[in-house]
Write a protein that holds these residues in place. Structure first.
Motif, PDB file in Angstrom:
ATOM      1  N   THR A   3       0.847  -1.190   0.000  1.00 49.01           N
ATOM      2  CA  THR A   3       0.000   0.000   0.000  1.00 49.01           C
ATOM      3  C   THR A   3       0.889   1.249   0.000  1.00 49.01           C
ATOM      4  N   LYS A  18       0.477   5.396   0.522  1.00 53.26           N
ATOM      5  CA  LYS A  18      -0.422   6.477   0.915  1.00 53.26           C
ATOM      6  C   LYS A  18       0.267   7.811   0.646  1.00 53.26           C
ATOM      7  N   VAL A  19      -0.458   8.689  -0.020  1.00 50.95           N
ATOM      8  CA  VAL A  19       0.036  10.040  -0.275  1.00 50.95           C
ATOM      9  C   VAL A  19      -0.889  11.000   0.454  1.00 50.95           C
ATOM     10  N   GLU A  20      -0.326  11.698   1.419  1.00 52.19           N
ATOM     11  CA  GLU A  20      -1.128  12.616   2.226  1.00 52.19           C
ATOM     12  C   GLU A  20      -0.486  13.994   2.229  1.00 52.19           C
ATOM     13  N   ALA A  21      -1.318  14.997   2.270  1.00 46.56           N
ATOM     14  CA  ALA A  21      -0.825  16.371   2.373  1.00 46.56           C
ATOM     15  C   ALA A  21      -0.403  16.645   3.812  1.00 46.56           C
ATOM     16  N   PRO A  22       0.653  17.448   4.006  1.00 44.72           N
ATOM     17  CA  PRO A  22       1.067  17.759   5.374  1.00 44.72           C
ATOM     18  C   PRO A  22       0.035  18.656   6.067  1.00 44.72           C
ATOM     19  N   GLU A  23       0.025  18.574   7.384  1.00 41.89           N
ATOM     20  CA  GLU A  23      -0.930  19.380   8.159  1.00 41.89           C
ATOM     21  C   GLU A  23      -0.559  20.863   8.118  1.00 41.89           C
TER      22      GLU A  23
END
Length: 62
Positions: A21, A23-28
């Motif tokens: 898997t 996962k690509v997430e934007a930083p907070e």
């Protein structure tokens, strides 16, 4: 024949259980880039004496 079925069943279970898997997430917090740049430039023009004399004599050139 049961050994072959069990082996193939085990191989199928092993292949289906390994799911990679990503996962690509934007930083907070927003990304900030601090760039402290200081650009200094100096232009030096050196003229020969003959050219300087000509410019002194003919002020209407420029």
């Amino acid at each position: 024949m049961t050994k072959g079925v069990i082996t193939s069943l085990f191989c199928c279970i092993a292949l289906f259980s390994c799911k990679p898997t990503v996962k690509v997430e934007a930083p907070e917090k927003p990304i900030t880039i601090n760039m402290n740049i200081k650009i200094d430039h100096e232009i030096r023009v050196k003229l020969d004496k003959d050219i300087e004399n000509m410019l002194d004599e003919r002020t209407d050139i420029f």
